[in-house]
Design a protein around this motif. Structure first.
Motif, PDB file in Angstrom:
ATOM      1  N   CYS A 195      -2.463  11.771  -1.364  1.00 37.01           N
ATOM      2  CA  CYS A 195      -2.215  10.684  -0.407  1.00 37.01           C
ATOM      3  C   CYS A 195      -2.965   9.445  -0.875  1.00 37.01           C
ATOM      4  CB  CYS A 195      -2.704  11.050   0.992  1.00 37.01           C
ATOM      5  SG  CYS A 195      -2.206  12.661   1.575  1.00 37.01           S
ATOM      6  N   GLY A 196      -2.407   8.288  -0.585  1.00 36.86           N
ATOM      7  CA  GLY A 196      -3.123   7.054  -0.919  1.00 36.86           C
ATOM      8  C   GLY A 196      -2.206   5.856  -0.953  1.00 36.86           C
ATOM      9  N   VAL A 483      -4.178   3.095   8.881  1.00 34.47           N
ATOM     10  CA  VAL A 483      -5.083   4.009   8.174  1.00 34.47           C
ATOM     11  C   VAL A 483      -4.301   5.214   7.655  1.00 34.47           C
ATOM     12  CG1 VAL A 483      -7.097   5.512   8.407  1.00 34.47           C
ATOM     13  CG2 VAL A 483      -7.077   3.272   9.536  1.00 34.47           C
ATOM     14  N   LYS A 484      -3.442   5.784   8.501  1.00 29.18           N
ATOM     15  CA  LYS A 484      -2.647   6.947   8.093  1.00 29.18           C
ATOM     16  C   LYS A 484      -1.730   6.601   6.925  1.00 29.18           C
ATOM     17  CE  LYS A 484      -2.589   8.750  12.815  1.00 29.18           C
ATOM     18  NZ  LYS A 484      -1.773   8.841  14.057  1.00 29.18           N
ATOM     19  N   VAL A 488      -5.092   0.216   4.987  1.00 25.80           N
ATOM     20  CA  VAL A 488      -6.400  -0.387   5.229  1.00 25.80           C
ATOM     21  C   VAL A 488      -7.471   0.685   5.081  1.00 25.80           C
ATOM     22  CG1 VAL A 488      -5.466  -2.098   6.846  1.00 25.80           C
ATOM     23  CG2 VAL A 488      -6.415   0.026   7.728  1.00 25.80           C
ATOM     24  N   GLN A 489      -8.694   0.226   4.846  1.00 23.17           N
ATOM     25  CA  GLN A 489      -9.842   1.123   4.799  1.00 23.17           C
ATOM     26  C   GLN A 489     -10.672   0.859   6.043  1.00 23.17           C
ATOM     27  OE1 GLN A 489     -11.330  -0.671   1.315  1.00 23.17           O
ATOM     28  NE2 GLN A 489      -9.611  -0.009   0.065  1.00 23.17           N
ATOM     29  N   ARG A 505     -11.185  -3.131   6.412  1.00 27.04           N
ATOM     30  CA  ARG A 505     -11.035  -4.122   5.353  1.00 27.04           C
ATOM     31  C   ARG A 505      -9.794  -3.811   4.531  1.00 27.04           C
ATOM     32  NH1 ARG A 505     -15.051  -4.771   0.682  1.00 27.04           N
ATOM     33  NH2 ARG A 505     -16.481  -5.391   2.351  1.00 27.04           N
ATOM     34  N   LEU A 506      -9.325  -4.834   3.821  1.00 26.74           N
ATOM     35  CA  LEU A 506      -8.149  -4.711   2.968  1.00 26.74           C
ATOM     36  C   LEU A 506      -8.561  -4.715   1.507  1.00 26.74           C
ATOM     37  CD1 LEU A 506      -5.586  -7.262   4.475  1.00 26.74           C
ATOM     38  CD2 LEU A 506      -5.337  -4.803   4.442  1.00 26.74           C
ATOM     39  N   HIS A 507      -7.857  -3.952   0.705  1.00 30.22           N
ATOM     40  CA  HIS A 507      -7.963  -4.137  -0.742  1.00 30.22           C
ATOM     41  C   HIS A 507      -7.490  -5.556  -1.055  1.00 30.22           C
ATOM     42  CE1 HIS A 507      -7.063  -3.731  -5.019  1.00 30.22           C
ATOM     43  NE2 HIS A 507      -7.806  -2.631  -5.020  1.00 30.22           N
TER      44      HIS A 507
END
Length: 765
Positions: A195-196, A483-484, A488-489, A505-507
């Protein structure tokens, strides 16, 4: 573009419904026209949903959608303004009644004008809808933009296309191989997933696992299938079976129906050890359609899944092994870039190799450890032979990472891959995601503030509310969906509470996507005066539409560059955020004509400091009397943050902000707050200044809070500045954070809040 216009119209419809209920007594005489407008907008909404489903890019339809969004905003502004003006005349005692009799002609005239204006909007909406029916429906059917097959071909993956330059994720491969081939003990899983976020290298890792010698020895048969966003049940089953039993391809494709395909696939997995890779799975629906073809036993055949959605992974394998690859370190990113861009130059020598390395080491920082970004950058640089060409890429690195280098290309490979996650969002979450672009790079976003801004903009729908939930709870579920989907982190709260996310936060590249889509959708504009002296405050698009949200980044030296012209009215802006990096000479900012921004829902000015230093008691510092300007221009304001600001006077006119829901004065060094906060009948979230910052105030009476019956969050409450007995009347309070001076204060506070039924979190410090 429909993906934002449709939720806008949806939010406006919800607002209009609420206005017709809450302010019905003030809308007499125009309620019929308002209800007709509501009906017209509902029809428009249905057409916009169809446009969104097609993801078209037709210029005429994009223009129609832009006009639809504008007219929806105008409808809300018009009716809300009228209700406020009539209501403010009627509320109050005898004085207001007498004034009403003297102004009856003016009110009748205003009612007539508003009725005419609403009817004009009705006509415009009807014409827009007719135009779309006459042109748009036919056009969408004939020209759907990126077709299902095009989108599927973009994401098509193959098991044999292995990445030679594999850096930094070898341990991930080893761990996944171990969990696939293990049949002993407790470490055997039927489903293993990756996942990612997009571009993290999930498919690349899956290929390495799929082709690993230990895996090839362990399993008897193999199948790799890319599911993607567009799929057909029969095609999935056929695709897997053709790989597992290629000798029966003709039967599979021509003779077997769906039931036979399911039966045969189940039977093969029972009799052989099969490894089936389901790459790029987007929804649980795809799995639901094929799950009966897969045995449930944990030993034997295995499934390897790659997905951007954690919910999909846990749905397919509730007891499976789920792994999220990490981003690359700086050293790993640089190693990968060297392999992609400099290998040939190392082999054949290059006179500027040291200079190229220096530029490459700087450029790779902009990739943020995302393997896809490093590979794309390496591909671009590998075609550049001269140092001057590398230097040009370095100077325009954001452009190259965003759009690539093909002429006429609006979207590069990185944004195209990341944007698939955006397109897959439910329509009401798309504007919420784009709103994350207002925050600076590498910024930890306070979740409570984010939720409140979403609410102020009407982006959190009551239709999504579960019984017993507040709108803040709904907003947290929205963020949880991001998040799922690995978009976002988040940072979880250290202390347990009834909400779990503290910040997000966002990449950097995901933020770039927010900004790019925000520009495309005329949703958001960021003016960074730290990098560009020649910025138009608001720029119109060729169609005349303008961004609805404005972010202004300033530091001390840039304050003189930003002072809007006194006569400039910017009616359309609904959200205004100042990112102030250094303590500026804010006397210039204080003279900003905020009243020109007449339709603001959100005003966010944090970190405002005086030029004379941080000591507000120094009477030489300039006081920023924010509400000395005409309050009439701010009647729509729902969110106001002056967090961590100095030397502010809030006069009694703040009590006229009839729709204000959030007032954030945390860390606020204040000279004076007028005792009128109790008049803000819609206030839901109040963050008071730290009590020690009030110490120098010569207040004759404590700040009154009684009457705030909708207040849900109250922070920095102090018995020294507020009346503890007022707490008993805050019947909707859910979160209380209070500063206690002595034991008696604590006991009195506990006594007063004992009857509050909705209180979920309390902290006394």
């Amino acid at each position: 573009m429909a993906e934002l216009a449709e939720p806008v119209v949806s939010f406006i419809l919800e607002r209009l419904s609420n206005l017709l209920i809450e302010e019905g007594k003030f809308l007499r005489g125009v309620s019929d026209q308002a209800e007709q407008l509501q009906s017209e907008l509902k029809l428009m909404q249905a057409l916009l949903k169809d446009a969104d489903a097609k993801q078209h890019d037709d210029a005429v339809i994009r223009e129609w959608i832009s006009q639809s969004k504008d007219v929806a905003y105008e409808a809300e502004d018009l009716i809300e303004t009228f209700a406020f003006k009539v209501g403010s005349r009627r509320r109050g005692g005898v004085v207001n009644v007498l004034k009403r009799y003297t102004c009856i002609f003016k009110e009748c005239y205003m009612r007539h004008r508003v009725g005419v204006d609403i009817q004009g909007l009705n006509t415009r909406v009807a014409k827009l809808t007719k135009r779309f029916r006459d042109y748009g429906i036919r056009t969408i059917m004939e020209k759907e933009g990126p077709s299902s097959r095009q989108l599927q071909s973009i994401r098509r993956t193959y098991s044999h296309v292995e990445e030679d330059d594999f850096v930094g994720l070898e341990s991930d491969v080893k761990m996944l191989v171990q969990n696939l081939v293990s049949e002993d003990g407790t470490s055997h899983y039927r489903v293993v997933s990756l996942c990612g976020m997009g571009g993290l290298g999930k498919t690349t890792i899956a290929r390495k696992v799929y082709n690993h010698p230990n895996v090839r020895r362990h399993f008897d048969s193999f199948a790799w299938l890319c599911i993607s966003q567009q799929w057909q049940t029969k095609e999935i089953l056929q695709g897997i079976l053709v790989k597992l039993i290629p000798e029966k391809k003709e039967e599979i494709m021509r003779s077997w129906n769906d039931d036979e395909l399911v039966r045969q696939l189940y039977h093969i997995q029972q009799n052989k050890r099969c490894l089936i890779v389901l790459d790029d799975v987007w929804s649980t629906d795809a799995w639901e359609r094929i799950k009966n073809a897969f045995p449930t036993r944990e030993k034997g055949s295995k499934i390897l899944v790659t997905t951007r959605n954690k919910n999909v992974a846990t749905h397919i394998g509730p007891n499976g092994f789920h792994h999220e690859p990490r981003i690359l370190s700086y050293d790993e990113s640089w190693e990968l870039l060297q392999k992609k861009a400099l290998r040939e130059r190392y082999n054949h020598g290059h006179e500027d190799i040291v200079k190229l390395e220096e530029l490459g080491m700087e450029m790779v920082k902009h990739c943020g450890g995302l393997p896809l970004a490093v590979v794309v950058l390496g591909g671009i640089l590998s075609t550049k032979d001269h140092f001057s060409e590398w230097e040009f890429v370095y100077q325009h690195i954001k452009f190259y990472l965003g759009r690539g280098e093909r002429i006429g290309q609006r979207e590069g490979e990185i944004q195209r891959i990341l944007a698939l996650s955006y397109y897959d969002l439910p329509y009401q979450l798309k504007p919420c995601f784009l709103y994350l672009g207002i925050y600076p790079e590498d910024h930890d976003i306070r979740t409570d503030s984010l939720y409140q801004i979403w609410m102020a903009e009407g982006m959190v729908s009551k239709e999504d509310q579960i019984e017993g939930e507040s709108m803040m709870d709904v907003a947290e579920r929205y963020l949880g969906e991001f998040v799922k989907r690995c978009m976002v982190q988040v940072k979880l709260k250290d202390e347990p509470g009834y909400r779990k996310f503290e910040s997000c936060r966002l990449h950097d590249l995901m933020r770039d996507l927010c900004l790019a889509k925000g520009r495309d959708e005329i949703f958001l504009k960021v003016n960074d005066y730290r990098r560009n002296d020649n910025l138009e405050l608001i720029e119109s698009t060729p169609s005349g539409s303008k961004s609805d949200r404005l972010v202004i980044s300033l530091s001390r030296d840039e304050i003189p560059k930003y002072v809007p012209h006194k006569k400039k009215t910017i009616r359309h802006v609904r959200s205004l955020t100042f990112c102030i990096r250094d303590p500026p000479y804010y006397d210039r900012l204080a003279r900003t004509r905020f009243s020109n921004f007449r339709m603001l829902r959100v005003l966010n000015i944090e970190g405002l400091r005086p030029s004379g230093g941080n000591n507000c008691k120094d009477n030489t510092c300039i006081l920023f009397d924010f509400f000395k300007l005409t309050i009439e221009g701010h009647i729509h304001l729902r969110y106001l943050s002056l967090r961590n600001s100095d030397a502010i006077i809030l006069q009694s006119s703040i009590g006229k902000l009839d729709h204000l829901e959030t007032l954030d004065l945390h860390g606020f060094h204040v000279f004076w707050i007028a005792n009128v906060l109790w008049k803000l009948r819609r206030l839901r979230h109040l963050y008071l200044p730290d009590p020690e910052e009030w110490a120098f105030l010569n207040r004759k009476c404590k700040l009154r809070l009684a009457g705030l019956i909708k207040l849900e969050i109250l922070e920095n409450f102090s018995a020294s500045n507020c009346d503890v007995r007022d707490l008993q009347q805050l019947t909707s309070l859910q979160v209380l954070k209070a500063i206690v001076n002595d034991e008696n204060d604590g006991e009195e506070i506990m006594k007063c809040i004992s009857s509050l039924q909705h209180l979920k979190e309390r902290r006394l410090a």
